[in-house]
Design a protein around this motif. Structure first.
Motif, short mmCIF file in Angstrom:
data_model
loop_
_atom_site.label_atom_id
_atom_site.label_comp_id
_atom_site.label_asym_id
_atom_site.label_seq_id
_atom_site.Cartn_x
_atom_site.Cartn_y
_atom_site.Cartn_z
N GLU A 136 0.86 -1.19 0.00
CA GLU A 136 0.00 0.00 0.00
C GLU A 136 0.90 1.24 0.00
OE1 GLU A 136 -3.15 0.27 -0.29
OE2 GLU A 136 -4.06 -1.62 0.33
N PHE A 137 1.50 1.52 -1.18
CA PHE A 137 2.54 2.55 -1.24
C PHE A 137 2.01 3.96 -1.01
CE2 PHE A 137 4.43 -0.84 -4.05
CZ PHE A 137 5.37 -1.26 -3.11
N ASN A 138 0.82 4.26 -1.51
CA ASN A 138 0.28 5.61 -1.31
C ASN A 138 0.04 5.91 0.17
OD1 ASN A 138 0.13 6.64 -3.98
ND2 ASN A 138 -1.61 5.31 -4.39
N LEU A 139 -0.50 4.91 0.89
CA LEU A 139 -0.73 5.08 2.32
C LEU A 139 0.60 5.18 3.07
CD1 LEU A 139 -3.66 2.55 2.87
CD2 LEU A 139 -3.81 5.03 2.77
N ALA A 140 1.59 4.39 2.63
CA ALA A 140 2.91 4.44 3.25
C ALA A 140 3.54 5.82 3.06
CB ALA A 140 3.81 3.36 2.64
#
Length: 564
Positions: free
Chosen positions: A433-437
């Protein structure tokens, strides 16, 4: 048992999804509802049912489901998207923009949220990009307002009047029927004031400072006198005893208003009380007396008077705007008593009677304040540390969803600890979940700009997202904090290598170089570059000029131009 229920809920969700895709919205709603009964904490189920409800035209219920999805998982971008879509269907575009904006704070790159935001903003064509004032004849609660008012309720029994209303609903710009006195009266009812009464414009009984309410009296005697000849004109008939009483009550009210304006509240109170004794069925007199109690800071008496005003108003079928005003004043009195919960309850009741921007804004402010109080009351750094340690243990065991849940709780318990956001960012990275990270890294850096791990995590995430230029900038920031950091040095080298393998990334980085910008903005160099495109042999000629040769070499080095 819980696992069995979750499996059944998942099966029902799949059936709901299939029904939704086939546009069988009611069937989809039923499947999702059955799934929710089995798994009440599953935010996806509420989100999906919200979508089905929106398609089915049940927008208010859709908003409730979207809110529930957001409550269960504030990081779930679709919850905000569902809420914004339902609000847009209700033409509540300002609130829709807020929902989409909240979602974009969670997921800045979400295409659906961006598209929804643009669409909602395109409808904000009022002053200062506000919600435009729509035609009162097109309002969904139009018929309810007309039925609530004694005058317009009688008009609805007249066929020609109903035909005019239908025509205005279809085409609000058709003004040929506006000369009809009934339509003028109707317009006043829909807008919340009586156009046929001069005081509606002059405000003789009402001002923001006074907070007094004085539309026409709500007694049956007065409604009869309204249709009778002007009392100031010659008339041989003697006034009835009820008219005399009503006239005296109005005189007392006027004296009360005059005293109120002078801030002589005790005198005003006496006159309003006298008016109530003469005409106990008039809600306005009680509203005015409540205003005096409010100014005297006697909030308990104010609330008691407002409640009595509402009771009298409902018994005598008073205009809904007056009932709304009594409820709003009670809500404001509770605010003064620092009772936000009761204030919110009364203000919401007021809004259900008559929607005004002032009360809508006040409700949002109170709701926001209550949520902030609740959040602050939940803060406990010691419990946050315990949750973070539990999250770390699950992370080390490779149980990333479980780790995330503990990091979520740790953040709620201590939302100002940058390290927890950094840990959750690492967890999101493992969950892809790169955007949340990335959002957690940004929050971590905002809370503690000197915490190097925030930049290191940001750099590694951007590399995973194929953003080497941005990654190199993150690693540069880390090196500014600690020039000897091996992780930062390695990350920077990896980012530069990745950037070198991506010509487009190289060009973007080069375009940020002031020297390159100066070369490309030079009119003479632009002519030379155009000439080189048409005649490749011109490159050799221009290399004979040392100054031009130096500039061309810089562009070649940065990858802006290439020689084939």
């Amino acid at each position: 048992m819980a696992d069995i229920n979750k499996k059944k809920a998942e099966a029902l969700k799949i059936q709901g999804n299939e029904a939704l895709n086939q546009q069988k919205y009611q069937e989809a709603i039923e499947h999702y509802t059955a799934a929710i009964d089995l798994d009440k904490d599953n935010h996806v189920l509420y989100s999906n049912r919200s979508a089905a409800l929106t398609h089915a035209g049940k927008y208010v219920e859709a908003i409730k489901d979207a809110d529930k999805a957001i409550q269960l998982n504030p990081e779930w971008a679709k919850g905000y998207s569902r809420k914004g879509a339902a609000l847009s269907k209700l033409y509540r575009f300002e609130e829709a923009c807020e929902a989409f904006s909240d979602g974009l704070r969670v997921n800045p790159d979400n295409a659906a949220l961006k598209e929804g935001m643009e669409d909602a903003k395109s409808h904000l064509t009022g002053p200062g990009n506000s919600q435009p004032i729509s035609s009162p004849f097109a309002a969904p609660d139009m018929m309810a307002k007309l039925l609530a008012n004694p005058k317009t309720r009688e008009y609805l029994n007249q066929p020609d009047y109903c035909q005019m209303i239908e025509k205005l609903k279809e085409n609000p710009n058709d003004l040929k029927d506006m000369v009809d006195p009934r339509i003028i009266t109707t317009l006043g009812v829909l807008l919340g004031f009586d156009i046929t009464t001069p005081s509606a414009f002059t405000g003789e009984d009402e001002s923001e400072e006074m907070e007094t309410d004085s539309p026409p009296p709500q007694t049956s005697a007065d409604s009869k006198s309204a249709s009778s000849p002007n009392p100031n004109s010659p008339d041989s008939s003697a006034p009835s005893s009820s008219e005399k009483v009503n006239s005296k009550a109005l005189e007392e009210k006027e004296k009360g208003n005059a005293a109120y304006k002078k801030k002589d509240f005790e005198v005003a109170l006496g006159h309003y009380s006298a008016a109530i004794e003469l005409d106990p069925t008039n809600i306005t007199f009680r509203n005015n007396r409540a205003a005096v109690y409010f100014e005297q800071e006697n909030y308990d008496k104010c609330i008691e008077e407002c409640e009595k005003a509402v009771e009298i108003g409902r018994e005598n079928r008073a205009d809904y705007t007056l009932i709304a005003k009594a409820l709003a004043r009670a809500g404001k009195a509770y605010l003064k008593k620092d009772d936000d919960e009761s204030a919110l309850r009364y203000l919401n009741k007021s809004l259900s009677e008559h929607r005004t921007p002032e009360i809508s804004k006040l409700i949002l402010e109170i709701d926001k304040r209550m949520k902030e109080k609740e959040r602050l009351a939940y803060v406990n750094p010691e419990l946050a540390l315990e949750e973070k340690n539990k999250g770390n243990k699950y992370f080390q065991d490779g149980k990333y969803p479980e780790a995330k849940k503990h990091y979520d709780e740790a953040i709620k318990r201590n939302p100002d600890d940058a390290k927890i956001y950094s840990n959750r960012a690492a967890c999101y990275t493992k969950l892809m979940e790169f955007n949340l990270a990335l959002a957690d890294c940004e929050k971590c850096i905002a809370l503690d700009p000197k915490f190097i791990k925030g930049y290191l995590r940001k750099g590694s995430i951007l590399l995973a997202m194929k953003e080497p230029t941005k990654a190199s900038s993150a690693y540069q920031k880390a090196l500014e904090i600690d020039p000897n950091s091996e992780e930062a040095q390695k990350g920077y080298r990896d980012a530069m290598m990745a950037e070198g393998n991506d010509p487009e990334a190289v060009r973007r980085r080069a375009m940020g170089d002031p020297e390159v910008q100066a070369i490309l903005n030079d009119p003479a160099m632009r002519l030379i570059l155009e000439q080189m495109q048409k005649d490749p042999n011109a490159f050799k000629e221009h290399l004979k000029n040392p100054d031009i040769a130096k500039k061309l070499e810089k562009l070649l080095e940065c990858g802006i131009i290439a020689i084939r």
